[in-house]
Design an enzyme around this catalytic site. Structure first.
Site: not given
Ligand code: IMP
Length: 192
Positions: A7, A68, A149, A151, A177
Site C-alpha cells: 500500500t 482492500d 476517509g 471516519d 482492519r
Molecule cells: P482502499 O482500500 O485503499 O481502496 O480504500 C478505499 C477507501 O475506503 C479509502 O480511500 C477511504 O476513503 C475508505 N476507507 C478505507 N478504510 C477506512 C477506514 O478505516 N476509515 C474510513 N475510511 C476508510
C-alpha cells in the site's frame, strides 16, 4: 518475520503497524523501495486485494500482503463498496466522497453501514485471505478530526463516537482492519 504491505496509504500502514506483534515487521512499499501505484480495477475487494499482493510478490518473491477496504451502505445497495476511494471522482478526495455520501443518504431512514476489509497474504507463492467487518451507521454531518476517509461520518456499533473522534487505539477496538489483521496475525503465529 518481514512482510511487505502493498500500500501507499500511510494511514493504513500506521494502523496495521500499531496492531502487529513485535516479531512481525512490516515494510510499506515506500520503505521497501517500491515506487508504484497498484491499480484497483476489479469489482470485488477480494480481487483487488489479491492484485496488490500478487503484483508485489511477482516483483520481490518476498512474503507480502495487500489490503482492500470498502464502506458498504445498506440503503445504497452496498455502495460505495469497492469504489469507496473514488466515489466522487478520480482525485480520491475524502471531503468530496463524504459530501456525495451524505447527499445520497439525505432522504434515507436506514443509515446502517459497514466497513469490510480483505487482506490477501502471499507466503511461499500461496495466497490466503482474511476478512474483517465493522458494522455501524452513517451520521448526517462530520464529527472529529482523527483518522481518514469516511471516519468523520461513521459510528461503529457499541460506540457513541465517530471513528474520527477516537484515538487510533480506540478505533482499533472496533476496526474492520484490526479484525482482519488479528486473523492474519493468528495465522502467522501458528507458522512461527
Ligand atoms: P482502499 O482500500 O485503499 O481502496 O480504500 C478505499 C477507501 O475506503 C479509502 O480511500 C477511504 O476513503 C475508505 N476507507 C478505507 N478504510 C477506512 C477506514 O478505516 N476509515 C474510513 N475510511 C476508510
Amino acid at each position: 518475520m518481514k512482510l511487505i504491505f502493498a500500500t501507499n496509504n500511510p494511514h493504513k500502514v500506521e494502523e496495521i503497524k500499531a496492531m502487529l506483534h513485535r516479531d512481525i515487521e512490516i515494510l510499506s512499499l515506500q520503505e521497501a523501495g517500491i515506487l508504484i501505484d497498484i491499480p484497483e480495477p476489479y469489482d470485488s475487494l477480494e480481487e483487488n486485494a489479491r492484485t496488490k499482493s500478487v503484483t508485489i510478490y511477482e516483483m520481490t518473491h518476498l512474503p507480502c500482503f495487500g489490503e482492500d477496504t470498502g464502506l458498504e451502505v445498506a440503503a445504497l445497495g452496498g455502495a460505495p463498496g469497492v469504489k469507496s476511494a473514488r466515489y466522487a471522482g478520480e482525485d480520491r478526495s475524502f471531503d468530496a466522497n463524504i459530501e456525495k455520501l451524505l447527499s445520497n443518504l439525505a432522504e434515507k431512514q436506514d443509515r446502517s453501514a459497514r466497513f469490510r476489509t480483505i487482506i490477501s497474504l502471499i507466503l511461499d507463492g500461496k495466497e490466503k485471505q482474511f476478512e474483517g467487518i465493522c458494522p455501524g451507521k452513517i451520521i448526517d454531518r462530520k464529527k472529529g478530526t482523527h483518522g481518514f476517509g469516511y471516519d468523520p461520518v461513521f459510528i461503529p456499533n457499541g460506540s457513541a463516537k465517530t471513528f474520527a473522534e477516537m484515538e487510533q487505539a480506540e478505533k482499533a477496538i472496533f476496526s474492520h482492519r484490526r479484525k482482519a489483521t488479528d486473523k492474519l496475525v493468528t495465522f502467522l503465529n501458528n507458522l512461527i
